[in-house]
Design an enzyme around this catalytic site. Sequence first.
Site, short mmCIF file in Angstrom:
data_model
loop_
_atom_site.label_atom_id
_atom_site.label_comp_id
_atom_site.label_asym_id
_atom_site.label_seq_id
_atom_site.Cartn_x
_atom_site.Cartn_y
_atom_site.Cartn_z
N HIS A 195 -36.38 -74.08 9.87
CA HIS A 195 -37.21 -75.28 10.14
C HIS A 195 -38.53 -75.17 9.38
O HIS A 195 -39.59 -75.51 9.93
CB HIS A 195 -37.51 -75.43 11.64
N SER A 214 -30.58 -72.07 12.74
CA SER A 214 -31.89 -71.79 13.35
C SER A 214 -31.97 -70.35 13.90
O SER A 214 -31.93 -69.41 13.10
CB SER A 214 -32.16 -72.86 14.42
N ALA A 215 -32.03 -70.13 15.19
CA ALA A 215 -32.09 -68.77 15.74
C ALA A 215 -30.88 -67.94 15.29
O ALA A 215 -31.00 -66.74 15.01
CB ALA A 215 -32.15 -68.80 17.27
N GLU A 266 -35.29 -78.11 6.83
CA GLU A 266 -34.17 -78.79 7.50
C GLU A 266 -33.34 -79.58 6.48
O GLU A 266 -33.91 -80.33 5.69
CB GLU A 266 -34.72 -79.71 8.59
N GLY A 278 -31.80 -72.05 19.24
CA GLY A 278 -32.45 -72.03 20.55
C GLY A 278 -33.63 -71.09 20.46
O GLY A 278 -34.40 -71.16 19.50
#
Lengths: 234, 234
Positions: free
Chosen positions: B160, B123-124, B195, B91
């Site tokens: 990413h 991700s985050a 990714e 997020g």
Amino acid sequence: MPKNLIIASTSTIHGSGYLEYLLPELETFYKNTDTIIFIPYARPGGISHDQYTDIASKAFKKIGKKIIGLHIFTDTIEAIENAEGIFTGGGNTFVLVNQLYKTNILPALRKKIFEGTPYLGTSAGSNICGLTMQTTNDMPITYPPSFKTIGALPFNINPHYLDPIKGSTHMGETRETRIKEFHAHNTIPVVGIREGSWLEVKNQTIQLKGTPTARIFEKGKAPYEIDTGSILDF
Amino acid sequence: MPKNLIIASTSTIHGSGYLEYLLPELETFYKNTDTIIFIPYARPGGISHDQYTDIASKAFKKIGKKIIGLHIFTDTIEAIENAEGIFTGGGNTFVLVNQLYKTNILPALRKKIFEGTPYLGTSAGSNICGLTMQTTNDMPITYPPSFKTIGALPFNINPHYLDPIKGSTHMGETRETRIKEFHAHNTIPVVGIREGSWLEVKNQTIQLKGTPTARIFEKGKAPYEIDTGSILDF
């Protein structure tokens, strides 16, 4: 309040030199100004303040203007107070804002802008004209004391606004998703200005100029496009 | 120190469901864990903690694991201390880090990770395993008290990771330029994970897994690629 700003998405458009697409506009904009104070703090690609000032100087020489880098002054607040015209270049917004706080020039810069001194911003230099720098695209490579910026505009800017790339398989957030996330936490409207366009601020009037349309994001509304020539008065 | 982490570029790869590509790996990873504490603080797209926990629950149900959102505990520090397994979803990294500081759970989270508790980040949730969150791609939509993160890795992550798009006329900085700017101000190495790949941390060994290569950025060196299966020991 008198105001006189050009707030551009980008310094450079594809296939053209630094500031080239804006030079005809800037000739008129700075017509009463021989010398422009350049704020080189955003350091694009990590270049030095001197190197960056050289790049700006070369472009402005073409329209007969002299550029002086703010970094060479001992008293930078006084240099801003005495400026006939100001230009803040792009690069990294965190680095720029951090340095603006460190040198304590934000109040003087804000005062000059609200007195009508011609101010040009490109990219990061445009971001700082919004209420906050929170819709920058840049990496947080330094930690500024605050995200609050000049507030010459009653909204925030997203420069280099980028539409989702058709057929992309990349799962990272699109620009629109990122701005939607901003609105989950903030109410400030955001204006996405695409490369090749700029906002012209003349006193209370803010007008979109240049070629592409801009995309407006207001909390709780679907995003929408405005044409070049539009007055921004939401 | 025992360590046991999966640090993934993304939760979701194109054309596939949430966490789907990682589920076979996660079945082994969490084999001694029935219940996983989910940290939903990054709120992708601004969704609520409850909504986000539902998404994670549905994915983990497929491998027979129970997800409990950290936000439902009165004593979140105790909840982390008692966790058998932890997962931090993606997020917005600023929102996530802000909430980690606000709830004061960072020391407990760090301790658990350094005791070998299985930790998955996407991700985050991967960004926070680096030394700092300064190579996130996210917008600074909240102002966290610091950019320092867990430091489970001796470098930073860029999730990413995205190569420059061939033929693009967009003048905004590429990911590589942004990381180069980071290195004008910082010495921390950066690992760009694309990714479909992840870092597997087993005690002192960090290995690249999944399909794509990763891109390594060390200050003062040209960036270079490493193949999947490589041990990261720079």
